[in-house]
Scaffold this motif. Structure first.
Motif, short mmCIF file in Angstrom:
data_model
loop_
_atom_site.label_atom_id
_atom_site.label_comp_id
_atom_site.label_asym_id
_atom_site.label_seq_id
_atom_site.Cartn_x
_atom_site.Cartn_y
_atom_site.Cartn_z
N MET A 31 -4.39 53.12 22.21
CA MET A 31 -3.89 54.60 21.58
C MET A 31 -5.28 55.13 20.94
N LYS A 32 -4.91 56.30 20.68
CA LYS A 32 -6.23 57.35 20.48
C LYS A 32 -5.97 57.85 18.88
N LEU A 33 -6.98 57.51 18.07
CA LEU A 33 -6.75 58.22 16.72
C LEU A 33 -7.92 59.31 16.55
N ALA A 34 -7.69 60.40 16.27
CA ALA A 34 -8.83 61.39 16.09
C ALA A 34 -9.01 62.02 14.82
N GLY A 35 -10.30 62.24 14.29
CA GLY A 35 -10.47 62.99 12.98
C GLY A 35 -10.18 64.18 13.09
N ARG A 36 -10.65 65.01 12.08
CA ARG A 36 -10.40 66.46 11.88
C ARG A 36 -10.72 67.31 12.71
N CYS A 37 -11.59 67.11 13.72
CA CYS A 37 -11.99 67.99 14.73
C CYS A 37 -11.51 67.60 16.11
N LEU A 38 -10.33 67.27 16.29
CA LEU A 38 -9.70 66.71 17.72
C LEU A 38 -9.83 68.06 18.61
N PRO A 39 -9.50 69.21 17.98
CA PRO A 39 -9.64 70.31 19.12
C PRO A 39 -10.74 70.26 20.09
N CYS A 40 -11.76 69.74 19.51
CA CYS A 40 -13.26 69.42 20.45
C CYS A 40 -12.91 68.41 21.64
N VAL A 41 -12.00 67.80 21.49
CA VAL A 41 -11.94 66.48 22.59
C VAL A 41 -11.36 67.03 23.82
N PRO A 42 -12.02 66.48 24.73
CA PRO A 42 -11.57 66.79 26.38
C PRO A 42 -10.00 66.95 26.46
N ASP A 43 -9.49 67.66 27.47
CA ASP A 43 -8.15 67.86 27.39
C ASP A 43 -7.29 66.47 27.67
N HIS A 44 -6.37 66.22 26.85
CA HIS A 44 -5.72 64.89 26.62
C HIS A 44 -4.75 64.76 28.09
N GLU A 45 -4.01 65.92 28.21
CA GLU A 45 -3.12 65.88 29.34
C GLU A 45 -3.93 65.59 30.71
N GLU A 46 -4.82 66.30 30.97
CA GLU A 46 -5.49 66.10 32.02
C GLU A 46 -5.94 64.67 32.12
N GLY A 47 -6.25 64.06 31.09
CA GLY A 47 -6.90 62.66 30.99
C GLY A 47 -5.86 61.71 31.11
N GLY A 48 -4.48 62.49 31.00
CA GLY A 48 -3.36 61.23 31.41
C GLY A 48 -3.05 60.53 30.05
N LEU A 49 -3.41 61.22 28.88
CA LEU A 49 -2.83 60.55 27.55
C LEU A 49 -1.67 61.31 27.16
N LYS A 50 -0.92 60.28 26.65
CA LYS A 50 0.64 60.95 26.35
C LYS A 50 0.25 61.11 24.77
N ASP A 51 0.81 62.31 24.33
CA ASP A 51 0.89 62.82 22.99
C ASP A 51 1.50 61.61 21.88
N VAL B 184 1.80 56.51 12.80
CA VAL B 184 0.59 55.52 12.85
C VAL B 184 0.10 54.76 13.88
N VAL B 185 -0.91 54.01 14.03
CA VAL B 185 -1.19 53.25 14.89
C VAL B 185 -0.55 52.16 15.10
N ASP B 186 0.59 52.25 15.84
CA ASP B 186 1.69 51.03 15.63
C ASP B 186 1.20 50.19 16.87
N SER B 187 0.00 49.58 16.90
CA SER B 187 -0.42 48.93 18.07
C SER B 187 -0.32 47.48 18.04
N GLY B 188 -0.58 46.92 19.35
CA GLY B 188 -0.43 45.17 19.07
C GLY B 188 -1.83 44.72 19.82
N PRO B 189 -1.45 43.38 20.00
CA PRO B 189 -2.82 42.63 20.43
C PRO B 189 -3.48 42.90 21.76
N ASN B 190 -2.81 43.82 22.47
CA ASN B 190 -3.54 44.11 23.91
C ASN B 190 -3.91 45.58 23.97
N ASP B 191 -3.87 46.28 22.76
CA ASP B 191 -4.03 47.58 22.76
C ASP B 191 -5.51 47.85 22.49
N HIS B 192 -5.82 49.07 23.06
CA HIS B 192 -7.50 49.50 23.06
C HIS B 192 -7.20 50.90 22.33
#
Length: 423
Positions: free
Chosen positions: A1-21, A89-97
């Motif tokens: 999962m990915k958690l971003a601070g207040r400047c996420l608009p600066c992050v590389p394109d999440h759709e091109e990267g294959g990350l789901k919203d 929230v970051v509803d992550s489990g023991p195998n998540d990065h």
């Protein structure tokens, strides 16, 4: 999962990267795109020739929802503790990065938030320890952009909780802004401000061109470190640092931020073909660049120019008031000969900024009660407050001295005592 601070608009394109919203959580004050000061309404750019990095970015927590409380609740996966926002929230489990990118102003031991209070290093590390104890991740990578950002982890982040952190600067120096007016390349002429941060631009632009399925965190760290330090010359720039479980740096970036399929055949270039920056602006002075450029461009005699002049003078007055107040307090406590040395003392590498974080926060509150808000510029003095605590001066004694030093507080908004406390 990915958690971003207040400047996420600066992050590389999440759709091109294959990350789901649904696997991205965004904290963003969201005061840039539609600000009347923005020369391109509704658009944010982070490169002089770059496109819009604002459109399509999911926004979970904005404005007054961007708080330390919500940030910690989200990171810990505590849905009931969240106030406002999407509730995600970051509803992550023991195998998540997990990947966290946090960008804001900072000072020794402290990170800015658009709302008070600020985030303190001991609290962040405690939350990371809680997250690990809960067994809700396999590994966590934390990229941190802020002045003195190394002080958030220095001597505090354990190396056995599977958290790997890199920071824009070490524990005792500013970070730097880039793509600023007067630089090469400089922002489009209608912009009066820096478009990015040296460290953040370096890792994002590296991520834009490389195959992140094969590039490791360690490889990116080395490239970012080299670019941010201008090939270790430090003509400007800062020391990019790494902390925590350094063995995680062998992992591929794809695990944390995805990768653009267009780069799948890209070959990693050790010396990085990305251009170096012609110069940069100390992050503490980035706001002065904006206020000066705004004032300089306006026509003589115009009402707007007088307003801009007043704004610039208020910023300068606030800086002078904070600097002089802290210096006088140090002299009153330790004497004029010893005061400056005590306030500026830097602890040996590997030792936390302060022994008693509660004392530090109470001392900050005492200062702001008597002398007005520190605001983002005043965060630079956190080391002075920490050293006062390390010298055994208790907050109640400090408060009495601060009351002597600050007989009045400037009326301008930068020095307001009505906006709450940063600690």
């Amino acid at each position: 999962m990915k958690l971003a601070g207040r400047c996420l608009p600066c992050v590389p394109d999440h759709e091109e990267g294959g990350l789901k919203d649904e696997n991205i959580i965004v904290f963003m004050y969201d005061d840039i795109a539609h600000s009347p000061e923005n020369p391109r309404p509704g658009v944010i750019i982070n490169h002089p020739k770059g496109g819009d990095v604002y459109a399509g970015v999911p926004k979970d927590y904005t404005g007054r929802e961007v708080t330390v409380h919500n940030f910690f609740a989200v990171l810990l996966g505590n849905k009931t503790a969240v106030s406002g926002g999407s509730g995600k929230v970051v509803d992550s489990g023991p195998n998540d990065h997990i990947f966290v990118f946090y960008s804001d102003h900072g000072g020794p031991g402290v990170l800015g938030m658009p709302t008070y209070p600020y985030l303190y290093g001991d609290d962040l590390v405690d939350v990371l320890k809680k997250k690990h104890a809960a067994g809700t991740y396999k590994s966590l990578v934390f990229y941190l952009e802020a002045c003195e950002s190394g002080s958030i982890f220095e001597g505090m982040l354990p190396n056995d909780i599977n958290v790997y952190a890199t920071t824009a600067s070490n524990a005792e120096e500013s970070s730097w802004g880039t793509y600023c007016p007067g630089e090469f390349p400089e922002p489009p002429p209608e912009y009066d401000t820096c478009l990015g941060d040296l460290y953040s631009v370096a890792w994002m632009e590296d991520s834009d061109v490389h195959n992140l399925r094969t590039e490791s965190l360690k490889q990116q760290y080395k490239l970012v470190k080299d670019r941010t330090s201008i090939h270790d010359t430090f003509n400007f720039g800062s020391h990019v640092m790494q902390y925590g479980s350094l063995d995680l740096s062998a992992q591929h970036l794809f695990t944390y931020i995805g990768s653009n399929p267009a780069n799948d055949n890209a070959t990693f270039v050790e010396d990085n073909s990305l251009p170096l920056f012609s110069k940069a602006v100390n992050q503490r002075d980035a706001d002065l660049v904006y206020f000066w450029q705004k004032y300089r461009k306006l026509a003589e005699g115009a009402r707007e120019k007088n307003d801009a002049r007043k704004e610039l003078l208020e910023v300068m007055a606030h800086r002078s008031h904070v600097d002089n107040s802290v210096e006088l307090i140090g002299n009153l406590i330790f004497g004029s000969e010893n005061g400056p040395n005590v306030l500026k003392a830097i602890r040996v590498a590997g030792k936390p900024l302060v022994d008693d974080w509660s004392c530090l926060k109470s001392t900050v509150r005492a200062f702001e009660s008597q002398c007005g808000s520190l605001a983002q510029y005043g965060m630079k003095h956190m080391r002075s407050f920490a050293n006062i605590c390390n010298a055994g001066i208790r907050p109640d004694a400090f408060s009495k001295v601060a009351a002597q030093a600050c007989t009045s507080v400037p009326a301008n908004p930068w020095s307001s005592i009505h906006k709450g406390f940063s600690a």
